[in-house]
Design an enzyme around this catalytic site. Structure first.
Site, PDB file in Angstrom:
ATOM      1  N   HIS A  65       0.829  -1.192   0.000  1.00 34.35           N
ATOM      2  CA  HIS A  65       0.000   0.000   0.000  1.00 34.35           C
ATOM      3  C   HIS A  65       0.868   1.249   0.000  1.00 34.35           C
ATOM      4  CE1 HIS A  65      -2.571   3.193   1.629  1.00 34.35           C
ATOM      5  NE2 HIS A  65      -3.430   2.648   0.793  1.00 34.35           N
ATOM      6  N   HIS A  66       1.816   1.311   0.911  1.00 34.79           N
ATOM      7  CA  HIS A  66       2.759   2.423   0.857  1.00 34.79           C
ATOM      8  C   HIS A  66       4.124   2.022   1.420  1.00 34.79           C
ATOM      9  CE1 HIS A  66       1.607   3.740   5.138  1.00 34.79           C
ATOM     10  NE2 HIS A  66       2.907   3.581   5.174  1.00 34.79           N
ATOM     11  N   GLN A 130       9.754   1.699   6.090  1.00 33.14           N
ATOM     12  CA  GLN A 130       8.469   1.212   6.612  1.00 33.14           C
ATOM     13  C   GLN A 130       7.593   0.823   5.441  1.00 33.14           C
ATOM     14  OE1 GLN A 130       5.068   3.805   7.491  1.00 33.14           O
ATOM     15  NE2 GLN A 130       5.295   3.165   9.627  1.00 33.14           N
ATOM     16  N   HIS A 132       3.830  -0.604   4.412  1.00 33.53           N
ATOM     17  CA  HIS A 132       2.449  -0.942   4.749  1.00 33.53           C
ATOM     18  C   HIS A 132       1.998  -1.950   3.708  1.00 33.53           C
ATOM     19  CE1 HIS A 132      -2.029   0.533   4.757  1.00 33.53           C
ATOM     20  NE2 HIS A 132      -1.897  -0.716   5.166  1.00 33.53           N
ATOM     21  N   HIS A 187     -15.873 -31.850 -28.992  1.00 34.60           N
ATOM     22  CA  HIS A 187     -15.148 -32.967 -29.598  1.00 34.60           C
ATOM     23  C   HIS A 187     -16.134 -33.998 -30.137  1.00 34.60           C
ATOM     24  CE1 HIS A 187     -12.220 -36.150 -30.253  1.00 34.60           C
ATOM     25  NE2 HIS A 187     -12.965 -36.965 -29.506  1.00 34.60           N
ATOM     26  N   HIS A 189     -16.000 -37.028 -33.743  1.00 37.94           N
ATOM     27  CA  HIS A 189     -15.149 -37.473 -34.852  1.00 37.94           C
ATOM     28  C   HIS A 189     -15.766 -36.937 -36.143  1.00 37.94           C
ATOM     29  CE1 HIS A 189     -13.650 -40.812 -31.910  1.00 37.94           C
ATOM     30  NE2 HIS A 189     -13.386 -39.598 -31.514  1.00 37.94           N
ATOM     31  N   MET A 259     -17.789 -39.723 -30.924  1.00 37.56           N
ATOM     32  CA  MET A 259     -17.808 -39.221 -29.556  1.00 37.56           C
ATOM     33  C   MET A 259     -18.632 -37.949 -29.568  1.00 37.56           C
ATOM     34  SD  MET A 259     -14.014 -39.681 -27.997  1.00 37.56           S
ATOM     35  CE  MET A 259     -13.193 -41.274 -27.946  1.00 37.56           C
TER      36      MET A 259
HETATM   37  C1  IYT Z   1     -15.976 -41.837 -24.843  1.00 37.06           C
HETATM   38  C2  IYT Z   1     -15.617 -40.384 -24.918  1.00 37.06           C
HETATM   39  O1  IYT Z   1     -16.432 -39.537 -25.259  1.00 37.06           O
HETATM   40  N1  IYT Z   1     -14.355 -40.087 -24.631  1.00 37.06           N
HETATM   41  C3  IYT Z   1     -13.952 -38.695 -24.674  1.00 37.06           C
HETATM   42  C4  IYT Z   1     -14.191 -38.025 -23.381  1.00 37.06           C
HETATM   43  C5  IYT Z   1     -13.351 -38.431 -22.250  1.00 37.06           C
HETATM   44  C6  IYT Z   1     -12.283 -37.677 -21.883  1.00 37.06           C
HETATM   45  C7  IYT Z   1     -11.553 -38.041 -20.793  1.00 37.06           C
HETATM   46  C8  IYT Z   1     -13.650 -39.585 -21.516  1.00 37.06           C
HETATM   47  C9  IYT Z   1     -12.934 -39.926 -20.430  1.00 37.06           C
HETATM   48  C10 IYT Z   1     -11.840 -39.165 -20.045  1.00 37.06           C
HETATM   49  O2  IYT Z   1     -11.094 -39.488 -18.978  1.00 37.06           O
HETATM   50  I1  IYT Z   1      -9.976 -36.801 -20.255  1.00 37.06           I
HETATM   51  I2  IYT Z   1     -13.466 -41.584 -19.360  1.00 37.06           I
HETATM   52  C11 IYT Z   1     -12.556 -38.547 -25.178  1.00 37.06           C
HETATM   53  O3  IYT Z   1     -11.777 -39.465 -25.111  1.00 37.06           O
HETATM   54  N2  IYT Z   1     -12.278 -37.337 -25.667  1.00 37.06           N
HETATM   55  C12 IYT Z   1     -11.016 -36.998 -26.254  1.00 37.06           C
HETATM   56  C13 IYT Z   1      -9.911 -37.170 -25.229  1.00 37.06           C
HETATM   57  O4  IYT Z   1     -10.199 -36.430 -24.086  1.00 37.06           O
HETATM   58  C14 IYT Z   1      -8.581 -36.763 -25.740  1.00 37.06           C
HETATM   59  C15 IYT Z   1     -11.067 -35.561 -26.705  1.00 37.06           C
HETATM   60  O5  IYT Z   1     -10.275 -35.188 -27.580  1.00 37.06           O
HETATM   61  O6  IYT Z   1     -11.919 -34.810 -26.213  1.00 37.06           O
HETATM   62 CU    CU Z   2      -0.468   2.557   3.440  1.00 33.01          CU
HETATM   63 CU    CU Z   3     -12.828 -38.916 -29.586  1.00 36.24          CU
END
Ligand code: IYT
Ligand code: CU
Ligand code: CU
Length: 301
Positions: A65-66, A130, A132, A187, A189, A259
């Protein structure tokens, strides 16, 4: 003048052998409560007359503070540092204030050719600094906030071949301390089109984030100010297409499987933080009747 670090020393400034600088550091001090005043003394490193012509503060507003620098014949204590907030002051007898640094105001520079006299004739044989310490949270070992990840994931989605739209819905009631989402990640695929995550409160859906999982699957900024509290529901939807497939696609680890993940990166008050939570429930069809239409609108990639 450097609080919070060890050692005090003097060193010559090379440009002029008669000039020198003095570093005055707090000797490894950690204040344990806010608004502590601590002092340390440092002998004037010359028996001759000398002048202070400049002060260079090394302090951070986040902790200090100071800072005041006094000149004394005798410091109030012989210890390396002491509490100088109360009656136990800075100097025994007279003290001369020479310098002040405060977070609110810039320090005054001495004009050219002007200096505070210290040493022999001035009777100033010690500097007393000093400090503070204002807010001490920066000295605490733990962070005020703790980050965490909340993962919503589908475990049972089945995508029929050729079907253009399959929704994977996930929802859980939230029953922990307030959570402040600041980023989200999706996330899937190849078959994922769009993934959206929401907070549902009193039937109102607030978007946390929405993204195409075909874009780089990074963490993106979440909608600001969507705080999740106990009693809210967290909900996510992944929209898949079964186009181009000749058989059912299920959740699984290979790239031909799918996923459905919505990650929320959040922070919480450290006092009651949970740092990893998962939701794997389907959520009721009644709930998802009210999901905003945007959740099924594809995102251009
Ligand atoms: C089956 C699924 O959806 N797996 C995902 C999410 C997931 C992440 C973690 C599942 C578990 C975990 O401990 I961390 I059980 C999955 O594998 N996702 C991937 C990984 O996390 C890399 C991703 O890219 O999101
Ligand atoms: Cu002060
Ligand atoms: Cu995945």
């Amino acid at each position: 003048l450097n609080p919070g670090e060890l050692a005090s020393r003097s060193r010559k400034v090379l440009t002029n052998p008669h000039n020198f600088s003095v570093d005055i550091h707090m000797p490894g001090v950690t204040p344990t409560s806010s608004d502590t005043y601590l002092c340390m003394s440092y002998p004037v490193p010359t028996s001759h007359d000398a002048y202070i012509v400049d002060f260079i503060p090394h302090a951070s507003m986040s902790t200090v503070h100071h800072m005041l620098l006094f000149g004394c014949q005798t410091p109030a204590s012989t210890r390396s540092y002491w509490d100088c907030g109360g009656a136990w002051g800075t100097c025994k007898g007279a003290s001369s204030i020479m310098y002040a640094w405060a977070r609110d105001a810039p320090p005054t520079k001495l004009p050219k050719d002007v200096g505070f006299k210290v040493g022999k004739k001035s009777k100033i044989y010690h500097f007393v600094l000093q400090i503070h310490y204002g807010d001490i949270s920066a000295f605490k070992g733990d962070q005020p906030f703790t980050a965490g990840i909340y993962l919503l994931m589908s475990v049972d989605t089945v995508i029929p071949p050729g079907k253009t739209v399959t929704n994977a819905d996930i929802a859980c009631d939230y029953a922990s301390s307030p959570m402040y989402p600041f980023a989200f990640r999706t996330h899937t695929h190849r078959l994922g089109k769009v993934v959206s995550g929401y907070r549902v409160r009193d039937g109102k859906w607030s978007l946390i984030g929405r993204q195409s999982p075909q874009l780089p699957q990074a963490f993106y900024p979440a909608t600001k100010d969507v705080v999740v509290e106990s009693g809210d529901t967290l909900a996510a939807r992944c929209v898949f297409t079964g186009e181009g497939r000749t058989s059912e696609t299920r959740i699984g680890g290979t790239s031909d499987d799918e996923m459905c993940n919505f990650y929320i990166m959040y922070y919480m008050d450290s006092k009651h933080a949970a740092s990893f939570m998962t939701c794997m429930d389907d959520g009721s069809p009644e709930l998802f009747q009210h999901i905003p239409a945007e959740a099924n609108v594809p995102i251009a990639i």
